[in-house]
Motif scaffolding. Structure first.
Motif, PDB file in Angstrom:
ATOM      1  N   GLN A 307      -6.517   4.237   6.030  1.00 24.78           N
ATOM      2  CA  GLN A 307      -7.648   3.514   5.262  1.00 24.78           C
ATOM      3  C   GLN A 307      -8.336   4.522   4.584  1.00 24.78           C
ATOM      4  O   GLN A 307      -8.809   4.013   3.263  1.00 24.78           O
ATOM      5  N   ILE A 308      -8.504   5.573   4.821  1.00 25.56           N
ATOM      6  CA  ILE A 308      -9.081   6.823   3.786  1.00 25.56           C
ATOM      7  C   ILE A 308      -8.314   6.506   2.559  1.00 25.56           C
ATOM      8  O   ILE A 308      -8.591   6.707   1.513  1.00 25.56           O
ATOM      9  N   GLY A 309      -6.901   6.719   2.555  1.00 29.83           N
ATOM     10  CA  GLY A 309      -6.183   6.735   1.278  1.00 29.83           C
ATOM     11  C   GLY A 309      -6.200   5.392   0.447  1.00 29.83           C
ATOM     12  O   GLY A 309      -6.572   5.639  -0.681  1.00 29.83           O
ATOM     13  N   ALA A 314      -8.944   3.251  -4.411  1.00 28.58           N
ATOM     14  CA  ALA A 314      -9.819   2.473  -5.292  1.00 28.58           C
ATOM     15  C   ALA A 314     -10.647   3.362  -6.034  1.00 28.58           C
ATOM     16  O   ALA A 314     -10.999   2.881  -7.224  1.00 28.58           O
ATOM     17  N   LYS A 315     -11.204   4.248  -5.717  1.00 25.72           N
ATOM     18  CA  LYS A 315     -11.945   5.143  -6.360  1.00 25.72           C
ATOM     19  C   LYS A 315     -11.333   5.806  -7.307  1.00 25.72           C
ATOM     20  O   LYS A 315     -12.067   5.932  -8.422  1.00 25.72           O
ATOM     21  N   ASN A 316     -10.320   6.381  -7.483  1.00 22.95           N
ATOM     22  CA  ASN A 316      -9.383   6.780  -8.612  1.00 22.95           C
ATOM     23  C   ASN A 316      -9.345   5.626  -9.376  1.00 22.95           C
ATOM     24  O   ASN A 316      -9.297   6.272 -10.811  1.00 22.95           O
ATOM     25  N   ARG A 317      -9.044   4.381  -9.052  1.00 19.67           N
ATOM     26  CA  ARG A 317      -8.605   3.696  -9.914  1.00 19.67           C
ATOM     27  C   ARG A 317      -9.715   3.162 -10.992  1.00 19.67           C
ATOM     28  O   ARG A 317      -9.694   3.025 -12.219  1.00 19.67           O
ATOM     29  N   VAL A 500      -2.524   8.141  -3.085  1.00 22.57           N
ATOM     30  CA  VAL A 500      -1.303   7.195  -2.778  1.00 22.57           C
ATOM     31  C   VAL A 500      -0.492   7.799  -1.550  1.00 22.57           C
ATOM     32  O   VAL A 500       0.096   6.932  -0.734  1.00 22.57           O
ATOM     33  N   ARG A 501      -0.328   9.144  -1.388  1.00 22.16           N
ATOM     34  CA  ARG A 501       0.236   9.769  -0.403  1.00 22.16           C
ATOM     35  C   ARG A 501      -0.061   9.454   0.849  1.00 22.16           C
ATOM     36  O   ARG A 501       0.559   9.182   1.907  1.00 22.16           O
ATOM     37  N   PHE A 522       3.226   3.159  -5.274  1.00 21.33           N
ATOM     38  CA  PHE A 522       3.080   4.414  -6.163  1.00 21.33           C
ATOM     39  C   PHE A 522       2.977   4.043  -7.718  1.00 21.33           C
ATOM     40  O   PHE A 522       2.032   4.466  -8.346  1.00 21.33           O
ATOM     41  N   THR A 523       3.965   3.091  -7.951  1.00 17.57           N
ATOM     42  CA  THR A 523       4.258   2.953  -9.639  1.00 17.57           C
ATOM     43  C   THR A 523       3.033   2.030 -10.076  1.00 17.57           C
ATOM     44  O   THR A 523       2.682   2.325 -11.307  1.00 17.57           O
ATOM     45  N   GLN A 524       2.236   1.316  -9.239  1.00 17.60           N
ATOM     46  CA  GLN A 524       1.261   0.371  -9.513  1.00 17.60           C
ATOM     47  C   GLN A 524       0.084   1.214  -9.687  1.00 17.60           C
ATOM     48  O   GLN A 524      -0.899   0.928 -10.339  1.00 17.60           O
ATOM     49  N   ASN A 525      -0.035   2.356  -9.031  1.00 13.75           N
ATOM     50  CA  ASN A 525      -1.385   3.009  -9.029  1.00 13.75           C
ATOM     51  C   ASN A 525      -1.451   4.476  -9.587  1.00 13.75           C
ATOM     52  O   ASN A 525      -2.477   5.059  -9.934  1.00 13.75           O
TER      53      ASN A 525
END
Length: 605
Positions: A307-309, A314-317, A500-501, A522-525
């Motif tokens: 959930q943290i991930g 979302a924040k980085n995006r 993402v990890r 991973f590819t999507q983000n």
């Protein structure tokens, strides 16, 4: 302690960690009673010091690769490999249990505060090693990132300066068939018990083994160390060493690899599992829970970390979308990532140009450190290319710590394979993570803390080491980096990569995600290249839990900095804060938190 040749410095350099101990009790444990005399305290401190020194000698004697890597211990160790026989593995487990009993017999309440911390850290290291033994991870001896198939690369890390050094290396080559045979026995037991890695990632090992099967000994990767011997050697010594090497390689090394390759391709690889997650092996789910605690030094559950991930992604995006607006890109997020992956303006044409650019970035970093740190390491660092033999199957970069004797500097290794997949906008953020103020600054400083016992100077907690590396990426802004919006996007890409990890590692090993599902997410983000993404996902499959340490450690460091800035206001000194964070070496997060709080309290008095 981990029992695998994967634990030798080849993997250490990749992981930037030695023995990644896990959680420990807080430094706020009860201090020594006031009724205990200073003499008694001193006596107990001495007892623990002697115990820790004895245990350190046991560690390097049972892990002679470490002795060579750090240039420690008796010279005879530099002619040996770790004993991978099942009897030796079980004996080490018994030795750990006996050591724990001996440690617990020491009166902790009589120890000084510093020694109580040493007691707690070593206790947890032993307890984690003892607990891990039940999961039989030692049965999975090879993966695409290393094992017996890449031991030739160890010649890059051992001392090879004198004739005696080369003679010891030759003794290691003579002992290599025994290591390969022991490895085969363990892997066969893995087949018998179902403790097996995924076939998808392990299939890369076949190609690595193929490189060891040469017709002429002089073409062997093991002979490279003998091609250009030091000029100071006499011609007689050169001829003798080279002839000996050719004989050992032809008569012992190549036949051993030939037999192992047959076993690997015909028996082991077909038996490996079609699934990807650790939860698919016996006790795999429990083992992953163990590894989560081991790598994060917290009690966070895999579900909580997942959930943290998601939140961090979302924040980085959102921040990435702002940069898209800034550069005026007219298209979707996916189209922007495709643009970054494919436009020639973001890539160098040759490995040489890429290497020169890394050199230029590294030179810009050093002068900025004095603004952020009161204490800097004495040991310098250099830049090297990752060896061609392993570059296609490994990560973008890694850091190799200095030797303990001060005769080898730290090195920042960069991957020059297919420069068209290594974006320019990642170079700054990668360099601050792997070199300074990231891994080199932190690890070199730790090695110079002469008051600490050796296990703390040369071993570490992944969550601290990698958390610091990721935290350092943010310091790039304060160092005047990331002036270009694409470079800022590169910093966000790296932060997104670590977010993402958290999602994919827990997804693969705890939530039933497939390898392809993880690659797609991973590819999507993240704007990493396709090659990098596949290598990274395969790394997470191969090294369960390790990838969680980065973001969990960084988030704690950022929170502690915010806490200190809010509490101290104008009294906050970033240089002093960083010196406190790094001043105890690599430590668990709860110990770090206690140290920072103690520093804040002192500043407020």
């Amino acid at each position: 302690m981990k029992t695998s040749l994967l634990a030798i410095p080849l993997a250490i350099a990749s992981c930037c960690s030695l023995v990644a101990c896990s959680n420990t009790t807080s430094t706020t444990n009860q201090p020594a009673s006031n009724s205990v005399s200073a003499i008694a305290v001193s006596s107990t401190d001495s007892q623990l010091t002697q115990f820790l020194e004895k245990e350190w000698q046991r560690f390097i004697s049972q892990n002679p690769e470490m002795a060579s890597y750090y240039r420690l211990g008796d010279d005879t160790l530099h002619a040996q490999w770790s004993d991978l026989s099942l009897d030796a593995i079980n004996q080490r487990h018994t030795d750990d249990q006996n050591a724990l009993a001996e440690l617990l017999a020491i009166n902790k309440a009589s120890l000084s505060k510093a020694q109580q911390l040493n007691f707690d850290l070593f206790r947890w290291q032993l307890e984690m090693a003892i607990d891990e033994h039940q999961y039989q991870s030692y049965l999975m001896q090879v993966n695409q990132r290393g094992g017996v198939q890449t031991l030739d690369n160890f010649a890059n890390y051992v001392p090879l300066d004198t004739v005696a050094d080369y003679e010891r290396w030759l003794k290691r080559l003579e002992a290599l068939p025994t290591v390969i045979e022991q490895t085969t026995v363990l892997m066969q037991l893995g087949i018998d018990t179902g403790v097996l890695p995924p076939r998808k990632t392990l299939s890369r090992v076949s190609g690595q083994l193929e490189k060891q099967l040469v017709e002429n000994a002089e073409e062997s990767l093991f002979y490279k160390a003998f091609k250009q011997l030091p000029e100071a050697f006499s011609e007689q010594d050169k001829q003798r060493l080279q002839n000996h090497a050719k004989t050992v390689i032809a008569d012992q090394v190549i036949p051993a690899y030939t037999a192992f390759t047959d076993f690997f391709n015909q028996s082991y690889l077909p038996a490996c599992r079609d699934t990807d997650g650790l939860s698919e092996i016996p006790k795999g789910r429990e083992y992953y829970e163990h590894l989560v605690k081991y790598y994060t030094t917290t009690d966070l559950t895999p579900d909580a970390i997942h959930q943290i991930g998601l939140q961090e992604v979302a924040k980085n995006r959102a921040a990435m979308l702002e940069i898209m607006k800034e550069v005026g890109f007219d298209g979707s997020f996916d189209q922007f990532i495709t643009f970054l992956r494919t436009d020639p303006q973001f890539y160098y044409d040759t490995p040489e140009a890429l290497f020169d650019a890394y050199l230029a970035v590294s030179k810009r970093l050093d002068p900025e450190l004095v603004k952020l740190f009161g204490k800097l390491p004495r040991m310098p660092y250099g830049l090297k290319a990752i060896p061609d033999a392993i570059a296609p199957d490994t990560t973008t970069a890694y850091y190799q710590p200095p030797s303990a004797d001060g005769l080898r500097a730290g090195y920042y290794f960069v991957n020059l394979h297919e420069p068209g997949t290594r974006p320019k906008y990642e170079m700054e953020v990668l360099s601050v993570h792997e070199a300074v103020p990231g891994h080199h600054l932190q690890i070199a400083l730790q090695m110079e803390l002469g008051e600490l016992p050796m296990f703390r100077r040369l071993q570490g907690f992944t969550v601290f080491i990698e958390g610091w590396g990721l935290y350092s990426e943010r310091l790039g802004y304060e160092m005047g980096l990331y002036q270009d919006p694409y470079s800022r996007f590169g910093q966000l890409t790296y932060d997104m990569w670590r977010a993402v990890r958290l999602v994919v590692d827990t997804g693969i090993h705890y939530k039933g995600w497939s390898r392809q599902q993880a690659i797609d997410y991973f590819t999507q983000n993240a704007a990493k290249s396709k090659e990098d993404i596949i290598n990274e996902i395969d790394r997470y499959i191969t090294m369960p839990g390790q990838a969680l340490a980065y973001k969990i450690g960084q988030l704690k460091l950022l929170a502690l900095r915010d806490q200190a800035e809010n509490a101290l206001g104008d009294k906050f000194d970033i240089r002093a804060f960083h010196d406190v964070v790094l001043g105890s070496g690599s430590i668990p997060l709860n110990v770090l938190e206690a140290n920072v709080q103690e520093w804040i309290d002192k500043q407020l008095k």
